[in-house]
Scaffold this motif. Structure first.
Motif, PDB file in Angstrom:
ATOM      1  N   TYR A   1       0.857  -1.191   0.000  1.00 24.16           N
ATOM      2  CA  TYR A   1       0.000   0.000   0.000  1.00 24.16           C
ATOM      3  C   TYR A   1       0.893   1.241   0.000  1.00 24.16           C
ATOM      4  O   TYR A   1       2.052   1.203   0.427  1.00 24.16           O
ATOM      5  CB  TYR A   1      -0.913   0.027   1.234  1.00 24.16           C
ATOM      6  CG  TYR A   1      -1.905  -1.113   1.279  1.00 24.16           C
ATOM      7  CD1 TYR A   1      -3.155  -1.003   0.681  1.00 24.16           C
ATOM      8  CD2 TYR A   1      -1.578  -2.301   1.935  1.00 24.16           C
ATOM      9  CE1 TYR A   1      -4.059  -2.050   0.726  1.00 24.16           C
ATOM     10  CE2 TYR A   1      -2.479  -3.358   1.978  1.00 24.16           C
ATOM     11  CZ  TYR A   1      -3.718  -3.220   1.366  1.00 24.16           C
ATOM     12  OH  TYR A   1      -4.608  -4.268   1.406  1.00 24.16           O
ATOM     13  N   PHE A   2       0.346   2.341  -0.490  1.00 23.60           N
ATOM     14  CA  PHE A   2       1.062   3.614  -0.411  1.00 23.60           C
ATOM     15  C   PHE A   2       0.069   4.707  -0.029  1.00 23.60           C
ATOM     16  O   PHE A   2      -1.150   4.540  -0.137  1.00 23.60           O
ATOM     17  CB  PHE A   2       1.766   3.944  -1.732  1.00 23.60           C
ATOM     18  CG  PHE A   2       0.847   4.126  -2.913  1.00 23.60           C
ATOM     19  CD1 PHE A   2       0.392   5.389  -3.280  1.00 23.60           C
ATOM     20  CD2 PHE A   2       0.452   3.034  -3.680  1.00 23.60           C
ATOM     21  CE1 PHE A   2      -0.442   5.562  -4.371  1.00 23.60           C
ATOM     22  CE2 PHE A   2      -0.388   3.194  -4.772  1.00 23.60           C
ATOM     23  CZ  PHE A   2      -0.844   4.462  -5.118  1.00 23.60           C
ATOM     24  N   HIS A   3       0.604   5.834   0.416  1.00 26.33           N
ATOM     25  CA  HIS A   3      -0.226   6.923   0.933  1.00 26.33           C
ATOM     26  C   HIS A   3       0.058   8.204   0.162  1.00 26.33           C
ATOM     27  O   HIS A   3       1.205   8.536  -0.117  1.00 26.33           O
ATOM     28  CB  HIS A   3       0.057   7.142   2.421  1.00 26.33           C
ATOM     29  CG  HIS A   3      -0.728   8.262   3.029  1.00 26.33           C
ATOM     30  ND1 HIS A   3      -2.085   8.190   3.236  1.00 26.33           N
ATOM     31  CD2 HIS A   3      -0.342   9.489   3.472  1.00 26.33           C
ATOM     32  CE1 HIS A   3      -2.508   9.321   3.780  1.00 26.33           C
ATOM     33  NE2 HIS A   3      -1.465  10.140   3.931  1.00 26.33           N
ATOM     34  N   ILE A   4      -0.988   8.918  -0.219  1.00 25.36           N
ATOM     35  CA  ILE A   4      -0.870  10.211  -0.880  1.00 25.36           C
ATOM     36  C   ILE A   4      -1.199  11.291   0.151  1.00 25.36           C
ATOM     37  O   ILE A   4      -2.262  11.229   0.791  1.00 25.36           O
ATOM     38  CB  ILE A   4      -1.816  10.321  -2.089  1.00 25.36           C
ATOM     39  CG1 ILE A   4      -1.430   9.285  -3.154  1.00 25.36           C
ATOM     40  CG2 ILE A   4      -1.779  11.725  -2.684  1.00 25.36           C
ATOM     41  CD1 ILE A   4      -2.351   9.276  -4.353  1.00 25.36           C
ATOM     42  N   PRO A   5      -0.295  12.263   0.326  1.00 23.43           N
ATOM     43  CA  PRO A   5      -0.558  13.326   1.308  1.00 23.43           C
ATOM     44  C   PRO A   5      -1.901  14.012   1.047  1.00 23.43           C
ATOM     45  O   PRO A   5      -2.242  14.333  -0.091  1.00 23.43           O
ATOM     46  CB  PRO A   5       0.606  14.300   1.085  1.00 23.43           C
ATOM     47  CG  PRO A   5       1.702  13.448   0.513  1.00 23.43           C
ATOM     48  CD  PRO A   5       1.013  12.417  -0.331  1.00 23.43           C
TER      49      PRO A   5
ATOM     50  N   SER B   1      -3.584  -0.376  -8.125  1.00 27.85           N
ATOM     51  CA  SER B   1      -3.070   0.782  -8.863  1.00 27.85           C
ATOM     52  C   SER B   1      -2.239   0.361 -10.059  1.00 27.85           C
ATOM     53  O   SER B   1      -2.361   0.939 -11.157  1.00 27.85           O
ATOM     54  CB  SER B   1      -2.232   1.662  -7.931  1.00 27.85           C
ATOM     55  OG  SER B   1      -3.002   2.141  -6.854  1.00 27.85           O
ATOM     56  N   ILE B   2      -1.385  -0.642  -9.881  1.00 25.44           N
ATOM     57  CA  ILE B   2      -0.556  -1.109 -10.996  1.00 25.44           C
ATOM     58  C   ILE B   2      -1.429  -1.726 -12.089  1.00 25.44           C
ATOM     59  O   ILE B   2      -1.202  -1.499 -13.285  1.00 25.44           O
ATOM     60  CB  ILE B   2       0.502  -2.107 -10.500  1.00 25.44           C
ATOM     61  CG1 ILE B   2       1.550  -1.379  -9.664  1.00 25.44           C
ATOM     62  CG2 ILE B   2       1.164  -2.822 -11.674  1.00 25.44           C
ATOM     63  CD1 ILE B   2       2.628  -2.269  -9.112  1.00 25.44           C
TER      64      ILE B   2
ATOM     65  N   TYR C   1      -6.900  10.363   3.600  1.00 28.76           N
ATOM     66  CA  TYR C   1      -6.956   9.721   4.911  1.00 28.76           C
ATOM     67  C   TYR C   1      -7.067   8.189   4.805  1.00 28.76           C
ATOM     68  O   TYR C   1      -7.538   7.534   5.720  1.00 28.76           O
ATOM     69  CB  TYR C   1      -8.130  10.271   5.716  1.00 28.76           C
ATOM     70  CG  TYR C   1      -7.997  11.747   5.985  1.00 28.76           C
ATOM     71  CD1 TYR C   1      -7.171  12.217   7.001  1.00 28.76           C
ATOM     72  CD2 TYR C   1      -8.678  12.671   5.208  1.00 28.76           C
ATOM     73  CE1 TYR C   1      -7.033  13.571   7.245  1.00 28.76           C
ATOM     74  CE2 TYR C   1      -8.551  14.033   5.436  1.00 28.76           C
ATOM     75  CZ  TYR C   1      -7.720  14.483   6.458  1.00 28.76           C
ATOM     76  OH  TYR C   1      -7.583  15.822   6.684  1.00 28.76           O
ATOM     77  N   PHE C   2      -6.655   7.659   3.684  1.00 25.73           N
ATOM     78  CA  PHE C   2      -6.689   6.203   3.523  1.00 25.73           C
ATOM     79  C   PHE C   2      -5.498   5.779   2.672  1.00 25.73           C
ATOM     80  O   PHE C   2      -4.911   6.578   1.941  1.00 25.73           O
ATOM     81  CB  PHE C   2      -8.001   5.756   2.868  1.00 25.73           C
ATOM     82  CG  PHE C   2      -8.290   6.446   1.552  1.00 25.73           C
ATOM     83  CD1 PHE C   2      -7.792   5.941   0.355  1.00 25.73           C
ATOM     84  CD2 PHE C   2      -9.054   7.605   1.514  1.00 25.73           C
ATOM     85  CE1 PHE C   2      -8.052   6.566  -0.850  1.00 25.73           C
ATOM     86  CE2 PHE C   2      -9.324   8.244   0.309  1.00 25.73           C
ATOM     87  CZ  PHE C   2      -8.821   7.725  -0.880  1.00 25.73           C
ATOM     88  N   HIS C   3      -5.151   4.499   2.776  1.00 25.48           N
ATOM     89  CA  HIS C   3      -4.057   3.925   1.996  1.00 25.48           C
ATOM     90  C   HIS C   3      -4.606   3.381   0.672  1.00 25.48           C
ATOM     91  O   HIS C   3      -5.746   2.927   0.590  1.00 25.48           O
ATOM     92  CB  HIS C   3      -3.366   2.809   2.771  1.00 25.48           C
ATOM     93  CG  HIS C   3      -2.647   3.295   3.991  1.00 25.48           C
ATOM     94  ND1 HIS C   3      -1.482   4.013   3.926  1.00 25.48           N
ATOM     95  CD2 HIS C   3      -2.944   3.184   5.320  1.00 25.48           C
ATOM     96  CE1 HIS C   3      -1.074   4.313   5.144  1.00 25.48           C
ATOM     97  NE2 HIS C   3      -1.951   3.823   6.014  1.00 25.48           N
TER      98      HIS C   3
END
Length: 674
Positions: free
Chosen positions: A155-159, A170-171, A162-164
């Motif tokens: 998982y990754f987080h975008i500033p 995504s890929i 509020y969720f991963h």
């Protein structure tokens, strides 16, 4: 993360360059036939490079990784059995030559010509459902490769959010979107051009990666690793594999039979089946394709052997521990099996080579996904929607519907990959899903092209039987396992073989029961032969050798074509002679492991040496064919009725056809002159 800045730079530059290539191809698509089959204007090199890339995805490499890691060199050895079948198919033009003579844009269009419109709709629906189910796991396998090979987080987080976000989802979305972009712009024209360029790049990448592995791992070390396999599951001696599950000699023998019986049944690359300039060009593309596949086979084999050596040699014990730790965090036995080789390679290949391999996998993912999306999307419109509608479409509306259908296939594959839990080996999943369509359609295709007495009722029965066998093969083993807590005694490959045999019997018996001799189908008209010929054949050679005719080299072969064909026949039959000698040595003289190790060492270097000139040859031929395609599409006269419909239901007389052909020729000449 496993990739360095250099690796990522290689990937980004290659993808951006590919984007510019796709833009140059999009402007040449100007009609429905262009979108469906590049206006039937492809040369042999373009057809071969693009076609092989379209049929090879990340899932193909992962499937072969699983196979080679389980049984070593055995698939190569038993593959020699298919050489006579392959030569017969390619030089005689088995199935594909006659199909190309029908001038059908899709297989189901041929079914309407040969059987009926209702059968076309039924076959189109069955083919489409089978195809999208089979394609459903492709994005998932590709995404998992990139995650574990590149060392990406789950998982990754975008500033600001509020969720991963799931890396897996995504890929898949990015991969499918980029592939969708290529196919949406110019249909089969864009698909073929971009795939040919990617294929040329990959050909040189295959050689570079193979060379690096041969330099990093010495052959004695490889043999030492392979000899750690159990005696009756040998990685070197194909005659000592009695304890190998699933991938034994019967698996490959059934595969040889299926290759002949089911040739051209699978429609995952249907746009290529009608894209050649002439039937002969299609035949030559298949012949030279034998050589073009050599660098890819070599690299795939060497990558797997390298992974096996890392996991079994003492000097790589630390790397093996890291690899096992990574694999332990992957859920599901089937997924761990698929990701073993990619994870091992990520911990072995040097900087730059990892980026090159990742680029190759990105390219084959694009080529496979855009080919399959194009095929299944166009099949739904051409072979389900249009026959039901039974009215012509405006060309612009037609292309718009094709594009929306392709988008629908992409969305389905994304959702299926996201939700479907994989439990089968990839090759077994392919075998059983393929059975639903291939088992019955093979009989309908062969009978329809070669037997005047084949009936519509027989075609229906064979397709229904194949579908029932395929669905049973998907469901029954799961029920059996849940009830008896053990594997079903018959694997997917054997179910596939049984279904094919039953379909042939049913087709023949039903045809004889329902057909009448006086109602035999007119094959000459459908194939545009004899009095129905339009005289577009190539100039005939003045004198034809009997021996050349025996091996399928007919009068339409030019001098250069005959040299190529004879050379490839000699190449293949040399390996067949080696196979026969190996069988004698093993059965009569019980050849030992050291002799097999020496033979496979020779095989690897023979393939490496031939790969270099072959790759250069195809690169030059591919570039010339791309230029020729562009020139043809610039001046081609589009026919709006050439959209996949079967227009002429009443058979015209030869005189009427001659008058129509002459009139059409005069109109074309007048238009060109004006």
């Amino acid at each position: 993360m496993n990739l360095s800045l250099i690796d990522w730079t290689i990937i980004i530059v290659a993808v951006v360059a590919l984007r510019f290539v796709s833009l140059s191809a999009s402007g040449h698509m100007k009609g429905v036939a262009d979108f469906l089959s590049a206006n039937r204007s492809a040369g042999r090199y373009l057809l071969t490079i693009a076609g092989q890339m379209g049929g090879t995805g990340v899932i193909s490499f992962i499937a072969m990784f699983e196979l080679y890691y389980a049984v070593g060199f055995s698939p190569i050895w038993w593959g020699f059995m298919s050489i006579p079948v392959g030569i017969i198919i390619l030089l005689t033009g088995w199935v594909f030559y006659r199909f190309r003579e029908t001038r059908a844009l899709t297989l189901a269009q041929f079914f309407e010509m040969r059987y009926s419109r209702r059968f076309r709709i039924f076959a189109g629906i069955l083919c489409w459902i089978t195809g999208i189910l089979n394609f459903g796991i492709f994005p998932a396998v590709a995404a998992r490769f990139f995650i574990h090979f590149c060392g990406l987080p789950d998982y990754f987080h975008i500033p600001g959010l509020y969720f991963h976000i799931s890396t897996f989802a995504s890929i898949m979305a990015l991969d499918l979107s980029l592939a969708l972009m290529f196919v949406m712009m110019g249909g089969q024209v864009s698909v073929m051009i971009t795939e040919c360029v990617q294929g040329i790049f990959c050909g040189f990448a295959f050689i570079i990666i193979s060379a690096v592995i041969l330099m990093k791992l010495q052959w004695p070390s490889i043999v030492q690793a392979l000899n750690t396999a159990p005696v009756n599951a040998s990685m070197l001696n194909p005659f000592q594999t009695s304890q190998v599950k699933d991938f034994n000699v019967w698996f490959f023998m059934i595969g040889v039979f299926g290759a002949f019986y089911g040739y051209m049944t699978w429609q995952g690359n249907s746009g290529f089946n009608s894209a050649a300039r002439t039937p002969h060009e299609q035949k030559m593309g298949g012949i030279i394709g034998i050589l073009r596949n050599i660098p890819q086979v070599l690299m795939t084999l060497l990558l797997t052997i390298a992974a096996f050596a890392i996991m079994h040699l003492p000097e790589f014990a630390n790397k093996a521990a890291v690899i096992n730790n990574t694999l332990s965090h992957i859920d599901g036995e089937a997924i761990r099996s698929q990701m073993l080789v990619p994870v091992a390679l990520a911990n072995f290949l040097p900087v730059g080579i990892k980026g090159l391999l990742a680029t190759v996998m990105i390219f084959v993912s694009f080529t496979c996904h855009d080919t399959y999306m194009h095929s299944w999307g166009t099949i739904f419109i051409q072979d389900v929607y249009m026959p039901i509608r039974n009215r012509p479409l405006d060309p612009e509306e037609h292309i718009r519907l094709l594009r929306w259908s392709i988008v629908g296939v992409a969305v389905f594959s994304f959702l299926f990959s996201l939700l479907y839990p994989q439990t089968l080996k990839i090759l077994m999943f392919m075998a059983i899903t393929g059975t639903i369509w291939i088992a019955g359609s093979g009989a309908a295709i062969i009978g329809g092209l070669y037997w005047k007495r084949g009936t519509t009722a027989a075609a229906y029965c064979s397709l229904v039987l194949g579908a029932i066998m395929g669905v049973t093969g998907l469901v029954l083993p799961q029920i059996y396992k849940s009830h008896y807590h053990s594997e079903f005694p018959v694997n997917s490959q054997w179910l596939y073989f049984i279904a094919m045999c039953l379909a042939v019997v049913v087709y023949v018996v039903v045809s004889l029961l329902t057909g009448k001799k006086e109602q035999e189908f007119n094959l000459e008209r459908m194939l545009h032969r004899g009095r129905y010929s339009n005289n577009e054949a190539l100039p005939k050679v003045a004198k034809q050798s009997v021996w050349l005719k025996i091996v399928g080299i007919s009068e339409e072969f030019s001098f250069g074509d005959r040299v190529i064909a004879i050379s490839i026949v000699v190449w293949n039959f040399s390996w067949l002679a080696v196979f026969v000698a190996g069988v004698v040595m093993s059965v009569v003289f019980h050849a030992g492991g050291s002799l097999w190790a020496d033979f496979w060492h020779f095989y690897i270097w023979a393939y490496f040496v031939i790969s270099v000139p072959v790759t250069i040859w195809f690169a030059v031929g591919g570039v010339l064919d791309i230029r020729a395609l562009f020139n043809t599409l610039k001046t081609a006269i589009r026919d709006d009725t050439d959209d996949g419909r079967v227009i002429h239901q009443i058979e015209p007389t030869p005189i009427e056809e001659s008058i129509a052909a002459t009139h059409h020729h005069v109109e074309q000449r007048t238009e060109v002159e004006s």
